[in-house]
Design a protein around this motif. Structure first.
Motif, PDB file in Angstrom:
ATOM      1  N   VAL A   8      13.471 -19.552  22.953  1.00 16.60           N
ATOM      2  CA  VAL A   8      13.237 -18.293  23.671  1.00 16.60           C
ATOM      3  C   VAL A   8      13.157 -18.575  25.165  1.00 16.60           C
ATOM      4  CG1 VAL A   8      11.363 -16.668  24.228  1.00 16.60           C
ATOM      5  CG2 VAL A   8      12.152 -16.863  21.886  1.00 16.60           C
ATOM      6  N   ILE A   9      13.743 -17.669  25.946  1.00 12.51           N
ATOM      7  CA  ILE A   9      13.529 -17.671  27.394  1.00 12.51           C
ATOM      8  C   ILE A   9      12.403 -16.696  27.709  1.00 12.51           C
ATOM      9  CG2 ILE A   9      14.472 -17.031  29.646  1.00 12.51           C
ATOM     10  CD1 ILE A   9      17.227 -17.828  28.657  1.00 12.51           C
ATOM     11  N   LEU A  10      11.404 -17.175  28.416  1.00 14.18           N
ATOM     12  CA  LEU A  10      10.347 -16.315  28.948  1.00 14.18           C
ATOM     13  C   LEU A  10      10.781 -15.853  30.332  1.00 14.18           C
ATOM     14  CD1 LEU A  10       7.308 -18.536  27.962  1.00 14.18           C
ATOM     15  CD2 LEU A  10       7.966 -16.385  26.850  1.00 14.18           C
ATOM     16  N   TYR A  11      10.958 -14.573  30.484  1.00  9.11           N
ATOM     17  CA  TYR A  11      11.349 -13.998  31.777  1.00  9.11           C
ATOM     18  C   TYR A  11      10.066 -13.588  32.495  1.00  9.11           C
ATOM     19  CZ  TYR A  11      13.821 -10.987  35.140  1.00  9.11           C
ATOM     20  OH  TYR A  11      14.321 -10.400  36.290  1.00  9.11           O
ATOM     21  N   LEU A  12       9.724 -14.330  33.549  1.00  9.19           N
ATOM     22  CA  LEU A  12       8.478 -14.104  34.281  1.00  9.19           C
ATOM     23  C   LEU A  12       8.809 -13.339  35.557  1.00  9.19           C
ATOM     24  CD1 LEU A  12       6.868 -17.592  33.643  1.00  9.19           C
ATOM     25  CD2 LEU A  12       6.778 -15.520  32.239  1.00  9.19           C
ATOM     26  N   ALA A  13       8.454 -12.074  35.544  1.00  6.86           N
ATOM     27  CA  ALA A  13       8.957 -11.114  36.524  1.00  6.86           C
ATOM     28  C   ALA A  13       8.269 -11.209  37.880  1.00  6.86           C
ATOM     29  CB  ALA A  13       8.807  -9.697  35.972  1.00  6.86           C
ATOM     30  N   ASP A  14       8.909 -10.550  38.837  1.00  2.00           N
ATOM     31  CA  ASP A  14       8.322 -10.340  40.151  1.00  2.00           C
ATOM     32  C   ASP A  14       7.187  -9.320  40.034  1.00  2.00           C
ATOM     33  OD1 ASP A  14       9.651  -7.952  39.706  1.00  2.00           O
ATOM     34  OD2 ASP A  14      11.036  -8.154  41.374  1.00  2.00           O
ATOM     35  N   ALA A  15       6.616  -8.932  41.148  1.00  5.75           N
ATOM     36  CA  ALA A  15       5.436  -8.055  41.131  1.00  5.75           C
ATOM     37  C   ALA A  15       5.728  -6.658  40.578  1.00  5.75           C
ATOM     38  CB  ALA A  15       4.843  -7.942  42.540  1.00  5.75           C
ATOM     39  N   PHE A  16       7.005  -6.272  40.509  1.00  3.59           N
ATOM     40  CA  PHE A  16       7.360  -4.953  39.978  1.00  3.59           C
ATOM     41  C   PHE A  16       7.410  -4.954  38.450  1.00  3.59           C
ATOM     42  CE2 PHE A  16       9.007  -5.036  44.307  1.00  3.59           C
ATOM     43  CZ  PHE A  16       8.420  -3.900  44.820  1.00  3.59           C
ATOM     44  N   GLY A  17       7.437  -6.123  37.865  1.00  3.47           N
ATOM     45  CA  GLY A  17       7.191  -6.289  36.452  1.00  3.47           C
ATOM     46  C   GLY A  17       8.151  -5.635  35.480  1.00  3.47           C
ATOM     47  N   LEU A  18       7.614  -5.348  34.315  1.00  2.00           N
ATOM     48  CA  LEU A  18       8.405  -4.852  33.197  1.00  2.00           C
ATOM     49  C   LEU A  18       9.116  -3.524  33.468  1.00  2.00           C
ATOM     50  CD1 LEU A  18       7.446  -4.989  29.471  1.00  2.00           C
ATOM     51  CD2 LEU A  18       8.071  -2.810  30.463  1.00  2.00           C
ATOM     52  N   PRO A  19       8.522  -2.555  34.181  1.00  2.00           N
ATOM     53  CA  PRO A  19       9.194  -1.259  34.317  1.00  2.00           C
ATOM     54  C   PRO A  19      10.457  -1.271  35.184  1.00  2.00           C
ATOM     55  CG  PRO A  19       6.834  -1.059  34.739  1.00  2.00           C
ATOM     56  CD  PRO A  19       7.161  -2.518  34.734  1.00  2.00           C
ATOM     57  N   LEU A  20      10.579  -2.231  36.098  1.00  2.00           N
ATOM     58  CA  LEU A  20      11.724  -2.216  37.011  1.00  2.00           C
ATOM     59  C   LEU A  20      13.009  -2.494  36.239  1.00  2.00           C
ATOM     60  CD1 LEU A  20      12.656  -1.980  39.988  1.00  2.00           C
ATOM     61  CD2 LEU A  20      12.484  -4.483  40.111  1.00  2.00           C
ATOM     62  N   VAL A  21      13.961  -1.584  36.321  1.00  2.00           N
ATOM     63  CA  VAL A  21      15.197  -1.711  35.546  1.00  2.00           C
ATOM     64  C   VAL A  21      15.954  -2.983  35.924  1.00  2.00           C
ATOM     65  CG1 VAL A  21      16.651  -0.362  37.123  1.00  2.00           C
ATOM     66  CG2 VAL A  21      17.183  -0.423  34.663  1.00  2.00           C
ATOM     67  N   ASN A  22      15.842  -3.438  37.165  1.00  2.00           N
ATOM     68  CA  ASN A  22      16.509  -4.676  37.573  1.00  2.00           C
ATOM     69  C   ASN A  22      16.106  -5.823  36.658  1.00  2.00           C
ATOM     70  OD1 ASN A  22      16.401  -2.797  39.717  1.00  2.00           O
ATOM     71  ND2 ASN A  22      16.710  -4.386  41.252  1.00  2.00           N
ATOM     72  N   ASN A  23      14.804  -5.906  36.359  1.00  2.00           N
ATOM     73  CA  ASN A  23      14.318  -6.973  35.491  1.00  2.00           C
ATOM     74  C   ASN A  23      14.852  -6.824  34.075  1.00  2.00           C
ATOM     75  OD1 ASN A  23      12.714  -8.485  37.353  1.00  2.00           O
ATOM     76  ND2 ASN A  23      11.146  -6.898  37.273  1.00  2.00           N
ATOM     77  N   GLN A  24      14.857  -5.599  33.571  1.00  3.63           N
ATOM     78  CA  GLN A  24      15.359  -5.375  32.219  1.00  3.63           C
ATOM     79  C   GLN A  24      16.848  -5.704  32.112  1.00  3.63           C
ATOM     80  OE1 GLN A  24      14.233  -1.477  30.800  1.00  3.63           O
ATOM     81  NE2 GLN A  24      12.106  -1.699  31.496  1.00  3.63           N
ATOM     82  N   LEU A  25      17.610  -5.353  33.133  1.00  2.00           N
ATOM     83  CA  LEU A  25      19.043  -5.647  33.118  1.00  2.00           C
ATOM     84  C   LEU A  25      19.305  -7.144  33.127  1.00  2.00           C
ATOM     85  CD1 LEU A  25      20.270  -2.894  35.617  1.00  2.00           C
ATOM     86  CD2 LEU A  25      20.737  -2.973  33.148  1.00  2.00           C
ATOM     87  N   LEU A  26      18.481  -7.905  33.847  1.00  2.00           N
ATOM     88  CA  LEU A  26      18.645  -9.361  33.848  1.00  2.00           C
ATOM     89  C   LEU A  26      18.277  -9.958  32.494  1.00  2.00           C
ATOM     90  CD1 LEU A  26      17.444 -10.353  37.427  1.00  2.00           C
ATOM     91  CD2 LEU A  26      19.643 -10.954  36.394  1.00  2.00           C
ATOM     92  N   VAL A  27      17.250  -9.418  31.847  1.00  3.18           N
ATOM     93  CA  VAL A  27      16.928  -9.851  30.484  1.00  3.18           C
ATOM     94  C   VAL A  27      18.143  -9.647  29.587  1.00  3.18           C
ATOM     95  CG1 VAL A  27      15.547  -9.303  28.433  1.00  3.18           C
ATOM     96  CG2 VAL A  27      14.435  -9.501  30.668  1.00  3.18           C
ATOM     97  N   ASP A  28      18.761  -8.480  29.696  1.00  3.93           N
ATOM     98  CA  ASP A  28      19.960  -8.194  28.901  1.00  3.93           C
ATOM     99  C   ASP A  28      21.066  -9.197  29.200  1.00  3.93           C
ATOM    100  OD1 ASP A  28      18.632  -5.985  27.911  1.00  3.93           O
ATOM    101  OD2 ASP A  28      19.709  -4.535  29.163  1.00  3.93           O
ATOM    102  N   ASP A  29      21.215  -9.567  30.466  1.00  2.00           N
ATOM    103  CA  ASP A  29      22.257 -10.523  30.852  1.00  2.00           C
ATOM    104  C   ASP A  29      22.021 -11.887  30.202  1.00  2.00           C
ATOM    105  OD1 ASP A  29      23.634  -8.692  32.401  1.00  2.00           O
ATOM    106  OD2 ASP A  29      22.680  -9.295  34.285  1.00  2.00           O
TER     107      ASP A  29
END
Length: 248
Positions: free
Chosen positions: A43-64
């Motif tokens: 598993v890759i743990l995606y440890l986000a910036d301060a905008f966290g889980l709600p920011l779509v940028n982070n979710q899109l990178l998880v998808d990538d």
């Protein structure tokens, strides 16, 4: 702990997310699962910036990352209290010191550990961590504690230089990739040079990528209309995927 002004700037990216929200050990997580066969014990743990889980940028990178063959999990280690997305562009005031105090390692790390322990109980034996900004601190800490097998950070925040780099060299076993850039108050050119000096002979593996013309935050919140920033974001992602394919 402190941040720089660029920790809270950026551009919201467009796209349709493909992952799903799941609750793991009582923690809300955004999960990207490959559509092809993949190793269930990694598993890759995606440890986000301060905008966290709600920011779509982070979710899109998880998808990538999932699209590249890795199950990827973004835990809400801010417990529903990330920095509000609208301060990225509005210039609205926000009490950063109070927010940092509420999300210090004593509060945030146990949330992350709960998710990790639950995944271990499900049979995950190998973890990688990719940390952006705030998440860079936790990527280093997980490497210090021997939790992760491989580490990658992009424009990490909250590191002590040279202390954390020296500790990494002396105690960590996880190969480390650092995606760095031209303008970064949190990990400036002097820190980048220090990392190269300290980690040059790091036996497990060390690499630093440098993206010219980019600013702190480029790998997750960069302005894709700027050719250099677009190249930097895409280059940092490509380097990270290759790093994980080599070492995870």
């Amino acid at each position: 702990m402190s941040f720089c002004k660029d920790c809270f700037k950026g551009v919201r990216h467009d796209g349709t997310v493909e992952g799903k929200m799941e609750t793991i050990a009582g923690i809300q997580c955004y999960v990207g699962t490959p559509t092809v066969d993949y190793p269930k014990d990694k598993v890759i743990l995606y440890l986000a910036d301060a905008f966290g889980l709600p920011l779509v940028n982070n979710q899109l990178l998880v998808d990538d990352f999932a699209r590249n063959g890795f199950k990827t999990i973004l835990p809400d280690y801010f417990n529903g209290d990330p920095v509000p997305e609208d301060i990225m562009t509005s210039g609205k005031s926000f009490d950063i010191p109070a927010w940092i105090g509420a999300h210090n390692p004593g509060v945030t790390r146990p949330i992350l550990d709960k998710v990790i322990d639950a995944l271990k109980a499900e049979g995950v034996t190998s973890f990688a961590a990719v940390g952006f900004c705030f998440g860079g601190r936790y990527t280093f800490d997980l490497a210090f504690d021997g939790v992760i097998k491989v580490a990658a950070v992009s424009h990490p925040s909250l590191l002590k230089v040279p202390e954390d780099l020296e500790k990494y060299a002396s105690t960590a076993k996880a190969p480390l990739l650092i995606n760095s850039c031209t303008t970064d108050e949190q990990f400036p050119l002097s820190a980048q040079a220090k990392a190269d000096s300290i980690l040059a002979g790091f036996a497990p593996g060390y690499k630093r990528e440098y993206f010219d013309g980019c600013t702190h935050g480029f790998a997750v919140r960069g302005d894709m209309s700027d050719p250099k920033v677009k190249a930097g974001k895409e280059g940092a992602f490509k380097a990270t995927v290759e790093w994980f394919h080599e070492y995870l």
